[in-house]
Design a protein around this motif. Structure first.
Motif, PDB file in Angstrom:
ATOM      1  N   GLY A  67       0.838  -1.316   0.137  1.00  0.00           N
ATOM      2  CA  GLY A  67       0.009   0.140  -0.132  1.00  0.00           C
ATOM      3  C   GLY A  67       1.043   1.047  -0.209  1.00  0.00           C
ATOM      4  O   GLY A  67       0.101   2.462   0.075  1.00  0.00           O
ATOM      5  N   ALA A  68       2.217   1.191   0.149  1.00  0.00           N
ATOM      6  CA  ALA A  68       2.803   2.550  -0.124  1.00  0.00           C
ATOM      7  C   ALA A  68       2.699   3.065  -1.391  1.00  0.00           C
ATOM      8  O   ALA A  68       2.908   2.561  -2.293  1.00  0.00           O
ATOM      9  CB  ALA A  68       4.185   2.106   0.378  1.00  0.00           C
ATOM     10  N   GLY A  69       2.626   4.415  -1.237  1.00  0.00           N
ATOM     11  CA  GLY A  69       2.331   5.106  -2.594  1.00  0.00           C
ATOM     12  C   GLY A  69       3.577   6.014  -3.165  1.00  0.00           C
ATOM     13  O   GLY A  69       3.708   6.349  -4.251  1.00  0.00           O
TER      14      GLY A  69
ATOM     15  N   LEU B  12      15.832   1.758  -6.563  1.00  0.00           N
ATOM     16  CA  LEU B  12      15.361   2.170  -7.871  1.00  0.00           C
ATOM     17  C   LEU B  12      14.758   1.230  -8.875  1.00  0.00           C
ATOM     18  O   LEU B  12      13.827   1.418  -9.248  1.00  0.00           O
ATOM     19  CB  LEU B  12      16.809   2.939  -8.628  1.00  0.00           C
ATOM     20  CG  LEU B  12      17.276   4.100  -8.056  1.00  0.00           C
ATOM     21  CD1 LEU B  12      18.728   4.331  -8.711  1.00  0.00           C
ATOM     22  CD2 LEU B  12      16.137   5.287  -8.435  1.00  0.00           C
ATOM     23  N   ALA B  13      15.098  -0.163  -8.778  1.00  0.00           N
ATOM     24  CA  ALA B  13      14.550  -1.200  -9.560  1.00  0.00           C
ATOM     25  C   ALA B  13      13.179  -1.573  -8.980  1.00  0.00           C
ATOM     26  O   ALA B  13      12.258  -1.660  -9.897  1.00  0.00           O
ATOM     27  CB  ALA B  13      15.518  -2.328  -9.363  1.00  0.00           C
ATOM     28  N   VAL B  14      13.032  -1.452  -7.699  1.00  0.00           N
ATOM     29  CA  VAL B  14      11.444  -1.767  -7.203  1.00  0.00           C
ATOM     30  C   VAL B  14      10.767  -0.712  -7.352  1.00  0.00           C
ATOM     31  O   VAL B  14       9.640  -1.222  -7.767  1.00  0.00           O
ATOM     32  CB  VAL B  14      11.753  -2.154  -5.702  1.00  0.00           C
ATOM     33  CG1 VAL B  14      10.303  -2.263  -5.064  1.00  0.00           C
ATOM     34  CG2 VAL B  14      12.620  -3.419  -5.254  1.00  0.00           C
TER      35      VAL B  14
ATOM     36  N   GLN C 194       6.308   1.164 -10.116  1.00  0.00           N
ATOM     37  CA  GLN C 194       5.881   2.261 -10.538  1.00  0.00           C
ATOM     38  C   GLN C 194       5.338   3.169  -9.518  1.00  0.00           C
ATOM     39  O   GLN C 194       4.203   3.822  -9.551  1.00  0.00           O
ATOM     40  CB  GLN C 194       4.780   2.341 -11.639  1.00  0.00           C
ATOM     41  CG  GLN C 194       5.205   1.530 -13.053  1.00  0.00           C
ATOM     42  CD  GLN C 194       3.933   1.121 -14.149  1.00  0.00           C
ATOM     43  OE1 GLN C 194       2.775   1.481 -13.898  1.00  0.00           O
ATOM     44  NE2 GLN C 194       4.536   0.879 -15.153  1.00  0.00           N
ATOM     45  N   ILE C 195       6.142   3.264  -8.598  1.00  0.00           N
ATOM     46  CA  ILE C 195       5.994   4.140  -7.256  1.00  0.00           C
ATOM     47  C   ILE C 195       6.938   5.155  -7.546  1.00  0.00           C
ATOM     48  O   ILE C 195       8.311   4.863  -7.613  1.00  0.00           O
ATOM     49  CB  ILE C 195       6.154   3.231  -6.192  1.00  0.00           C
ATOM     50  CG1 ILE C 195       4.845   2.279  -6.148  1.00  0.00           C
ATOM     51  CG2 ILE C 195       5.924   4.052  -4.803  1.00  0.00           C
ATOM     52  CD1 ILE C 195       5.055   1.202  -5.005  1.00  0.00           C
ATOM     53  N   PRO C 196       6.823   6.269  -6.980  1.00  0.00           N
ATOM     54  CA  PRO C 196       7.733   7.391  -6.897  1.00  0.00           C
ATOM     55  C   PRO C 196       8.707   7.007  -5.782  1.00  0.00           C
ATOM     56  O   PRO C 196       8.556   6.825  -4.686  1.00  0.00           O
ATOM     57  CB  PRO C 196       7.160   8.701  -6.569  1.00  0.00           C
ATOM     58  CG  PRO C 196       5.597   8.491  -7.121  1.00  0.00           C
ATOM     59  CD  PRO C 196       5.345   7.040  -6.921  1.00  0.00           C
ATOM     60  N   PHE C 197      10.083   7.570  -6.080  1.00  0.00           N
ATOM     61  CA  PHE C 197      10.933   7.352  -5.161  1.00  0.00           C
ATOM     62  C   PHE C 197      12.135   8.210  -5.060  1.00  0.00           C
ATOM     63  O   PHE C 197      12.515   8.534  -6.193  1.00  0.00           O
ATOM     64  CB  PHE C 197      11.795   5.711  -5.373  1.00  0.00           C
ATOM     65  CG  PHE C 197      13.156   5.502  -4.469  1.00  0.00           C
ATOM     66  CD1 PHE C 197      13.108   5.340  -3.159  1.00  0.00           C
ATOM     67  CD2 PHE C 197      14.310   5.418  -5.267  1.00  0.00           C
ATOM     68  CE1 PHE C 197      14.090   5.206  -2.398  1.00  0.00           C
ATOM     69  CE2 PHE C 197      15.550   5.051  -4.475  1.00  0.00           C
ATOM     70  CZ  PHE C 197      15.522   5.098  -3.146  1.00  0.00           C
ATOM     71  N   ALA C 198      12.624   8.481  -3.844  1.00  0.00           N
ATOM     72  CA  ALA C 198      13.687   9.458  -3.845  1.00  0.00           C
ATOM     73  C   ALA C 198      14.648   9.332  -2.741  1.00  0.00           C
ATOM     74  O   ALA C 198      14.144   8.692  -1.796  1.00  0.00           O
ATOM     75  CB  ALA C 198      13.331  11.135  -3.781  1.00  0.00           C
ATOM     76  N   GLN C 199      15.904   9.259  -2.980  1.00  0.00           N
ATOM     77  CA  GLN C 199      16.777   9.046  -1.981  1.00  0.00           C
ATOM     78  C   GLN C 199      18.072  10.226  -2.076  1.00  0.00           C
ATOM     79  O   GLN C 199      18.391  10.600  -2.862  1.00  0.00           O
ATOM     80  CB  GLN C 199      17.647   7.542  -2.271  1.00  0.00           C
ATOM     81  CG  GLN C 199      18.664   7.371  -1.057  1.00  0.00           C
ATOM     82  CD  GLN C 199      19.210   5.916  -1.480  1.00  0.00           C
ATOM     83  OE1 GLN C 199      18.864   5.234  -2.334  1.00  0.00           O
ATOM     84  NE2 GLN C 199      19.842   5.418  -0.432  1.00  0.00           N
ATOM     85  N   PHE C 200      18.350  10.415  -0.743  1.00  0.00           N
ATOM     86  CA  PHE C 200      19.537  11.258  -0.519  1.00  0.00           C
ATOM     87  C   PHE C 200      20.454  10.481   0.692  1.00  0.00           C
ATOM     88  O   PHE C 200      20.067   9.712   1.343  1.00  0.00           O
ATOM     89  CB  PHE C 200      19.311  12.811  -0.029  1.00  0.00           C
ATOM     90  CG  PHE C 200      18.436  12.943   1.192  1.00  0.00           C
ATOM     91  CD1 PHE C 200      19.154  12.930   2.450  1.00  0.00           C
ATOM     92  CD2 PHE C 200      17.101  12.931   1.171  1.00  0.00           C
ATOM     93  CE1 PHE C 200      18.611  13.269   3.508  1.00  0.00           C
ATOM     94  CE2 PHE C 200      16.289  13.192   2.376  1.00  0.00           C
ATOM     95  CZ  PHE C 200      17.353  13.366   3.558  1.00  0.00           C
ATOM     96  N   LEU C 201      21.736  10.983   0.674  1.00  0.00           N
ATOM     97  CA  LEU C 201      22.773  10.270   1.401  1.00  0.00           C
ATOM     98  C   LEU C 201      23.503  11.380   2.001  1.00  0.00           C
ATOM     99  O   LEU C 201      23.746  12.400   1.494  1.00  0.00           O
ATOM    100  CB  LEU C 201      23.739   9.539   0.454  1.00  0.00           C
ATOM    101  CG  LEU C 201      23.012   8.283  -0.316  1.00  0.00           C
ATOM    102  CD1 LEU C 201      24.196   7.914  -1.427  1.00  0.00           C
ATOM    103  CD2 LEU C 201      22.691   7.147   0.383  1.00  0.00           C
TER     104      LEU C 201
END
Length: 158
Positions: free
Chosen positions: A2-4, A106-108, A113-120
């Motif tokens: 259910g995560a969008g 990124l692959a998942v 087809q779920i928006p994803f952002a990452q910062f380190l």
């Protein structure tokens, strides 16, 4: 489940102290040197981040007066394979950091087809011939809170 959308932040090993010192790292692509991403995407040496997610991170970090650098990261789940020759090879490929989840996420996210952002944020440094272990507690509670606020802002903006 259910995560969008997903926003992920965490520490990384820095491969280039000069470019990353005091800055948040926004991955624009990840070298796929782990196993999980291959279960979700066809084999390739790299996977790219969604440009819209990268732009969202840039907008939020700029609005929060947080310095950042964009670049490639190296996703590896084999920390004992982070040898000096491999580190140099990844540095030559343009990787700024090494971490353990970006390529997989990124692959998942592309698969689902779920928006994803990452910062380190840089923790240990592998920028020289000697591993510089940096204790994450040096970042202190205020930094942890700052990163959480940035993650919430990014999630709202996605």
């Amino acid at each position: 489940m259910g995560a969008g959308k997903f926003v992920l932040f965490g520490s990384c090993g820095v491969l280039d102290d000069e470019k990353t010192k005091g800055k948040i790292i926004i991955p624009v692509s990840a070298v796929r040197d782990e196993g999980t991403s291959y279960h979700y995407m066809a084999p390739s040496s790299e996977i790219t981040a969604n440009p819209r997610s990268v732009q969202t991170l840039e907008t939020v970090l700029t609005a929060c007066s947080c310095p950042y650098v964009k670049g490639k990261t190296w996703t590896s789940d084999a920390i004992y394979r982070e040898t000096l020759p491999m580190i140099e090879e990844r540095r030559q490929e343009g990787c700024l950091a090494v971490e353990m989840e970006c390529a997989s996420m990124l692959a998942v996210s592309k698969y689902r087809q779920i928006p994803f952002a990452q910062f380190l944020y840089g923790a240990d440094s592998l920028s020289s011939d000697t591993w510089e272990i940096r204790d994450l507690t040096l970042y202190g509670l205020t930094d942890a809170e700052k990163y959480m606020v940035l993650a919430f802002e990014c999630g709202l903006a996605l």
